[in-house]
Each structure stands twice: as structure tokens, then as C-alpha cells.
Design a protein around this motif. Sequence first.
Motif, PDB file in Angstrom:
ATOM      1  N   GLY A  33       0.766  -1.241   0.000  1.00 19.58           N
ATOM      2  CA  GLY A  33       0.000   0.000   0.000  1.00 19.58           C
ATOM      3  C   GLY A  33       0.797   1.291   0.000  1.00 19.58           C
ATOM      4  N   TYR A  34       1.941   1.305  -0.681  1.00 20.55           N
ATOM      5  CA  TYR A  34       2.751   2.522  -0.674  1.00 20.55           C
ATOM      6  C   TYR A  34       2.030   3.712  -1.314  1.00 20.55           C
ATOM      7  N   GLU A  35       1.031   3.466  -2.163  1.00 20.69           N
ATOM      8  CA  GLU A  35       0.329   4.545  -2.856  1.00 20.69           C
ATOM      9  C   GLU A  35      -0.808   5.162  -2.042  1.00 20.69           C
ATOM     10  N   GLU A  36      -1.092   4.598  -0.876  1.00 15.90           N
ATOM     11  CA  GLU A  36      -2.181   5.138  -0.058  1.00 15.90           C
ATOM     12  C   GLU A  36      -1.828   6.544   0.419  1.00 15.90           C
ATOM     13  N   PRO A  37      -2.828   7.412   0.543  1.00 16.70           N
ATOM     14  CA  PRO A  37      -2.582   8.796   0.966  1.00 16.70           C
ATOM     15  C   PRO A  37      -1.817   8.846   2.296  1.00 16.70           C
ATOM     16  N   GLY A  38      -0.850   9.734   2.348  1.00 12.74           N
ATOM     17  CA  GLY A  38      -0.072   9.930   3.564  1.00 12.74           C
ATOM     18  C   GLY A  38       1.112   8.992   3.717  1.00 12.74           C
ATOM     19  N   ARG A  39       1.283   8.057   2.777  1.00  9.52           N
ATOM     20  CA  ARG A  39       2.405   7.125   2.853  1.00  9.52           C
ATOM     21  C   ARG A  39       3.500   7.527   1.879  1.00  9.52           C
ATOM     22  N   ARG A  40       4.720   7.110   2.202  1.00  3.70           N
ATOM     23  CA  ARG A  40       5.849   7.353   1.308  1.00  3.70           C
ATOM     24  C   ARG A  40       6.875   6.250   1.490  1.00  3.70           C
ATOM     25  N   VAL A  41       7.798   6.175   0.554  1.00  2.00           N
ATOM     26  CA  VAL A  41       8.855   5.166   0.588  1.00  2.00           C
ATOM     27  C   VAL A  41      10.154   5.869   0.955  1.00  2.00           C
ATOM     28  N   VAL A  42      10.818   5.349   1.986  1.00  3.31           N
ATOM     29  CA  VAL A  42      12.066   5.926   2.474  1.00  3.31           C
ATOM     30  C   VAL A  42      13.199   4.950   2.198  1.00  3.31           C
ATOM     31  N   VAL A  43      14.331   5.472   1.722  1.00  2.00           N
ATOM     32  CA  VAL A  43      15.519   4.674   1.426  1.00  2.00           C
ATOM     33  C   VAL A  43      16.556   4.942   2.518  1.00  2.00           C
ATOM     34  N   THR A  44      17.058   3.862   3.128  1.00  4.99           N
ATOM     35  CA  THR A  44      18.089   3.976   4.154  1.00  4.99           C
ATOM     36  C   THR A  44      19.190   2.965   3.872  1.00  4.99           C
ATOM     37  N   PRO A  45      20.347   3.131   4.517  1.00  4.15           N
ATOM     38  CA  PRO A  45      21.362   2.077   4.412  1.00  4.15           C
ATOM     39  C   PRO A  45      20.784   0.754   4.909  1.00  4.15           C
ATOM     40  N   VAL A  46      21.308  -0.330   4.400  1.00  4.83           N
ATOM     41  CA  VAL A  46      20.782  -1.654   4.732  1.00  4.83           C
ATOM     42  C   VAL A  46      20.719  -1.837   6.254  1.00  4.83           C
ATOM     43  N   GLY A  47      19.580  -2.377   6.693  1.00  2.00           N
ATOM     44  CA  GLY A  47      19.399  -2.678   8.102  1.00  2.00           C
ATOM     45  C   GLY A  47      18.903  -1.534   8.958  1.00  2.00           C
TER      46      GLY A  47
END
Length: 72
Positions: free
Chosen positions: A44-58
Motif C-alpha cells: 500500500g505505498y500509494e495510499e494517501p499519507g504514505r511514502r517510501v524511504v531509502v536507508t542504508p541496509v538494516g
Amino acid sequence: MTTYTLSIVEGSAGQQGEDIFSPDSPVTFNDLGPGVLLWLTDHGYEEPGRRVVVTPVGEVPSGALASRDVDL
């Protein structure tokens, strides 16, 4: 090959890391394979108020709804 953690967060959660749509993000949607894109959609990443965050592994942001490591 470099590994990152993708996390789906809601609201102000996940302040660490970069939003995948940010120009500073080390990962873009074009870098992701079909399996990862399906995982994002299933969670459900497309649901309102959600976003995808990229971090270093772990490094999973606090309040993450779902996380997955990706090799690029």
C-alpha cells in the motif's frame, strides 16, 4: 552491488533516510525490479499519507509499516 532498505512509512514517521522521490535518494523507481514494485504495491505505498524511504541496509525507520532490503 549495493544493498539498501526500503521502508513504507506514514505521516511524519521515518525522518531518517531519503524519500525515494527526492533528488538526493540513492534509489529511484527505475532502479527497482518487478518483484520489489509488486511488494510496494502489495503493502500500500500509494495510499494517501504514505511514502517510501531509502536507508542504508538494516536501518529501518521507527514507525515503518513494512521494510525490505534490495540489492542494486
